[in-house]
Design a protein around this motif. Structure first.
Motif, PDB file in Angstrom:
ATOM      1  N   LEU A 109     -11.004   4.381  18.086  1.00 56.39           N
ATOM      2  CA  LEU A 109     -11.646   5.073  16.969  1.00 56.39           C
ATOM      3  C   LEU A 109     -11.302   4.417  15.634  1.00 56.39           C
ATOM      4  O   LEU A 109     -12.179   4.147  14.804  1.00 56.39           O
ATOM      5  CB  LEU A 109     -11.190   6.539  16.963  1.00 56.39           C
ATOM      6  N   VAL A 110     -10.005   4.111  15.422  1.00 57.25           N
ATOM      7  CA  VAL A 110      -9.561   3.537  14.158  1.00 57.25           C
ATOM      8  C   VAL A 110     -10.086   2.113  13.972  1.00 57.25           C
ATOM      9  O   VAL A 110     -10.504   1.719  12.877  1.00 57.25           O
ATOM     10  CB  VAL A 110      -8.012   3.548  14.081  1.00 57.25           C
ATOM     11  N   ARG A 111     -10.093   1.350  15.064  1.00 60.61           N
ATOM     12  CA  ARG A 111     -10.478  -0.054  14.964  1.00 60.61           C
ATOM     13  C   ARG A 111     -11.979  -0.264  14.779  1.00 60.61           C
ATOM     14  O   ARG A 111     -12.399  -1.243  14.169  1.00 60.61           O
ATOM     15  CB  ARG A 111     -10.036  -0.815  16.222  1.00 60.61           C
ATOM     16  N   ASN A 112     -12.790   0.646  15.295  1.00 64.15           N
ATOM     17  CA  ASN A 112     -14.221   0.368  15.359  1.00 64.15           C
ATOM     18  C   ASN A 112     -15.123   1.256  14.493  1.00 64.15           C
ATOM     19  O   ASN A 112     -16.286   0.906  14.294  1.00 64.15           O
ATOM     20  CB  ASN A 112     -14.700   0.477  16.814  1.00 64.15           C
ATOM     21  N   PHE A 113     -14.607   2.336  13.967  1.00 68.12           N
ATOM     22  CA  PHE A 113     -15.501   3.246  13.254  1.00 68.12           C
ATOM     23  C   PHE A 113     -15.159   3.424  11.778  1.00 68.12           C
ATOM     24  O   PHE A 113     -15.831   4.173  11.079  1.00 68.12           O
ATOM     25  CB  PHE A 113     -15.517   4.627  13.947  1.00 68.12           C
ATOM     26  N   GLY A 114     -14.110   2.732  11.296  1.00 68.99           N
ATOM     27  CA  GLY A 114     -13.798   2.779   9.876  1.00 68.99           C
ATOM     28  C   GLY A 114     -13.463   4.164   9.362  1.00 68.99           C
ATOM     29  O   GLY A 114     -13.835   4.516   8.236  1.00 68.99           O
ATOM     30  N   VAL A 115     -12.755   4.948  10.156  1.00 71.84           N
ATOM     31  CA  VAL A 115     -12.403   6.304   9.725  1.00 71.84           C
ATOM     32  C   VAL A 115     -11.258   6.284   8.707  1.00 71.84           C
ATOM     33  O   VAL A 115     -11.015   7.268   8.015  1.00 71.84           O
ATOM     34  CB  VAL A 115     -12.026   7.186  10.936  1.00 71.84           C
ATOM     35  N   ILE A 116     -10.532   5.167   8.647  1.00 75.80           N
ATOM     36  CA  ILE A 116      -9.497   4.988   7.624  1.00 75.80           C
ATOM     37  C   ILE A 116      -9.905   3.803   6.761  1.00 75.80           C
ATOM     38  O   ILE A 116     -10.137   2.706   7.256  1.00 75.80           O
ATOM     39  CB  ILE A 116      -8.109   4.728   8.248  1.00 75.80           C
ATOM     40  N   SER A 117     -10.021   4.006   5.482  1.00 74.71           N
ATOM     41  CA  SER A 117     -10.441   2.944   4.562  1.00 74.71           C
ATOM     42  C   SER A 117      -9.698   3.085   3.242  1.00 74.71           C
ATOM     43  O   SER A 117      -9.020   4.093   3.006  1.00 74.71           O
ATOM     44  CB  SER A 117     -11.960   2.999   4.330  1.00 74.71           C
ATOM     45  N   GLN A 118      -9.846   2.103   2.402  1.00 69.67           N
ATOM     46  CA  GLN A 118      -9.178   2.123   1.103  1.00 69.67           C
ATOM     47  C   GLN A 118     -10.102   2.741   0.062  1.00 69.67           C
ATOM     48  O   GLN A 118     -11.303   2.502   0.041  1.00 69.67           O
ATOM     49  CB  GLN A 118      -8.806   0.696   0.686  1.00 69.67           C
ATOM     50  N   LYS A 119      -9.509   3.547  -0.780  1.00 68.67           N
ATOM     51  CA  LYS A 119     -10.290   4.159  -1.846  1.00 68.67           C
ATOM     52  C   LYS A 119     -10.816   3.084  -2.788  1.00 68.67           C
ATOM     53  O   LYS A 119     -10.157   2.083  -3.040  1.00 68.67           O
ATOM     54  CB  LYS A 119      -9.427   5.157  -2.638  1.00 68.67           C
ATOM     55  N   ASP A 120     -12.006   3.288  -3.267  1.00 70.40           N
ATOM     56  CA  ASP A 120     -12.589   2.363  -4.235  1.00 70.40           C
ATOM     57  C   ASP A 120     -11.874   2.514  -5.574  1.00 70.40           C
ATOM     58  O   ASP A 120     -11.924   3.573  -6.206  1.00 70.40           O
ATOM     59  CB  ASP A 120     -14.082   2.630  -4.421  1.00 70.40           C
ATOM     60  N   LEU A 121     -11.167   1.443  -5.953  1.00 71.46           N
ATOM     61  CA  LEU A 121     -10.470   1.462  -7.232  1.00 71.46           C
ATOM     62  C   LEU A 121     -11.249   0.621  -8.228  1.00 71.46           C
ATOM     63  O   LEU A 121     -11.710  -0.476  -7.914  1.00 71.46           O
ATOM     64  CB  LEU A 121      -9.058   0.886  -7.076  1.00 71.46           C
ATOM     65  N   GLU A 122     -11.384   1.113  -9.413  1.00 79.28           N
ATOM     66  CA  GLU A 122     -12.075   0.354 -10.436  1.00 79.28           C
ATOM     67  C   GLU A 122     -11.190  -0.814 -10.893  1.00 79.28           C
ATOM     68  O   GLU A 122     -10.032  -0.638 -11.224  1.00 79.28           O
ATOM     69  CB  GLU A 122     -12.397   1.248 -11.637  1.00 79.28           C
ATOM     70  N   THR A 123     -11.781  -2.015 -10.848  1.00 74.88           N
ATOM     71  CA  THR A 123     -11.058  -3.201 -11.282  1.00 74.88           C
ATOM     72  C   THR A 123     -11.024  -3.251 -12.799  1.00 74.88           C
ATOM     73  O   THR A 123     -12.069  -3.268 -13.447  1.00 74.88           O
ATOM     74  CB  THR A 123     -11.739  -4.470 -10.726  1.00 74.88           C
ATOM     75  N   ASP A 124      -9.838  -3.268 -13.331  1.00 74.45           N
ATOM     76  CA  ASP A 124      -9.677  -3.340 -14.776  1.00 74.45           C
ATOM     77  C   ASP A 124      -9.678  -4.814 -15.176  1.00 74.45           C
ATOM     78  O   ASP A 124      -8.645  -5.479 -15.185  1.00 74.45           O
ATOM     79  CB  ASP A 124      -8.378  -2.661 -15.199  1.00 74.45           C
ATOM     80  N   GLU A 125     -10.873  -5.323 -15.493  1.00 73.78           N
ATOM     81  CA  GLU A 125     -11.027  -6.744 -15.775  1.00 73.78           C
ATOM     82  C   GLU A 125     -10.157  -7.196 -16.938  1.00 73.78           C
ATOM     83  O   GLU A 125      -9.540  -8.264 -16.888  1.00 73.78           O
ATOM     84  CB  GLU A 125     -12.492  -7.061 -16.075  1.00 73.78           C
ATOM     85  N   GLU A 126     -10.076  -6.388 -17.992  1.00 72.25           N
ATOM     86  CA  GLU A 126      -9.314  -6.781 -19.171  1.00 72.25           C
ATOM     87  C   GLU A 126      -7.827  -6.892 -18.878  1.00 72.25           C
ATOM     88  O   GLU A 126      -7.152  -7.813 -19.352  1.00 72.25           O
ATOM     89  CB  GLU A 126      -9.561  -5.789 -20.313  1.00 72.25           C
ATOM     90  N   LYS A 127      -7.293  -5.939 -18.076  1.00 70.87           N
ATOM     91  CA  LYS A 127      -5.867  -5.994 -17.732  1.00 70.87           C
ATOM     92  C   LYS A 127      -5.576  -7.212 -16.857  1.00 70.87           C
ATOM     93  O   LYS A 127      -4.576  -7.912 -17.051  1.00 70.87           O
ATOM     94  CB  LYS A 127      -5.449  -4.709 -17.015  1.00 70.87           C
TER      95      LYS A 127
END
Length: 321
Positions: free
Chosen positions: A109-127
């Motif tokens: 389940l974990v390997r094939n269905f993407g039930v665990i993923s990383q939250k979308d973080l906004e890239t702070d280009e200036e920093k």
């Protein structure tokens, strides 16, 4: 004097970032930059490329960054509970329909269905740009230092080679008077061997010697070589980023004078010295290709950019006043 060969590495870590940078360069006729970035810094590629080009004018550059934002850690992972339950229901139904069991349904389940993923973080280009710019400048400073050190080693090599060339030329100057004298002696020996059959006018013999003397005269070549050597001594002392091109041109002129000297020479010892000198000069010509100099178009662009900024500043000041 800068060499096109250089290397520098930087490792940095604080409470927010881990940064590893590496840059190296070898000879190239123009500036060719290869940049390897992690996905979260791809937006800075143009900025990094421009920053490198502002300080390096020639060479094949390999640049890479390893970058970690410590805020992008396990706490930013998310678990899609609804998706996981739906997928598990499907897996259970498949076991029932096919009368078989999965060896490890959770792993599947974990390997094939993407039930665990990383939250979308906004890239702070200036920093990101701020910290990368700071560290990139530090890296380039050390990088240029290694190029200057290698350039200084080349400077020592050029001075040593120039001393060899000057020594060869002094030997040529010592042998030069013997060329005409040897020819005159050979001519007289030949005349004496056939004088019984033919009458020779002494004036004709003198004319022949003078004509030969004019053909083999290398006074001008020696004078020009000495002038070129003085120019090279001066160039090897100064520090100008544009001097590589000038030195390369002088080398071409020196090679041309030695070539002419070799053609005119009618003496084995001088011809041998000319060949040896050309070999030593060729070693210098190979190494001069490793010297960096500014592209005139790049310098003109920088000058134009600076003038434009100055004009904008004066215009803004006038409007405010």
């Amino acid at each position: 004097m800068r060499s096109m060969t250089g290397y520098s590495k930087l490792n940095y870590e604080d409470e927010n970032y881990v940064i590893n940078m590496e840059i190296k360069s070898v000879n190239n006729k123009n500036l060719a930059t290869k940049i390897k970035l992690p996905y979260n810094l791809n937006l800075l590629e143009s900025f990094i490329r421009a920053e490198i080009a502002s300080q390096i004018s020639r060479g094949s550059i390999d640049f890479r960054i390893e970058f970690e934002n410590k805020n992008e850690s396990l706490k930013n992972l998310k678990y899609d509970e609804n998706l996981a339950k739906s997928c598990m229901d499907i897996l259970n139904k498949m076991e029932e329909d096919f009368n078989d069991k999965f060896s490890n349904k959770l792993d599947f389940l974990v390997r094939n269905f993407g039930v665990i993923s990383q939250k979308d973080l906004e890239t702070d280009e200036e920093k990101y740009k701020e910290i990368i710019d700071l560290k990139l400048k530090e890296l380039l400073q050390n990088f240029i230092k290694t190029k200057v050190e290698e350039g200084n080693r080349l400077r020592v090599f050029f001075k040593e080679q120039l001393s060899i060339l000057k020594s060869k030329l002094e030997q040529v100057k010592e042998l030069r008077p013997q060329v005409v004298e040897n020819y005159k002696q050979r001519l007289l020996n030949n005349i004496n061997s056939i004088r019984a059959d033919i009458n020779f006018n002494e004036e004709d013999i003198l004319k022949e010697v003078l004509l030969f003397s004019d053909r083999v005269d290398i006074t001008e070549e020696i004078s020009r070589l000495e002038s070129h050597f003085k120019q090279l001594e001066h160039e090897f002392k100064i520090d100008e980023i544009s001097q590589g091109k000038k030195i390369e041109f002088i080398f071409q002129e020196v090679f041309r004078e030695f070539n002419t000297m070799g053609v005119k020479s009618n003496m084995y010892e001088i011809s041998k010295l000319v060949v040896e000198s050309k070999n030593e000069l060729e070693k210098m010509r190979e190494q001069i290709m490793n010297i960096e100099w500014f592209n005139l178009l790049l310098a003109s662009h920088k000058c134009f950019k600076s003038s434009k900024m100055l004009f904008q500043h004066l215009w803004t000041s006038q409007q405010v006043s």
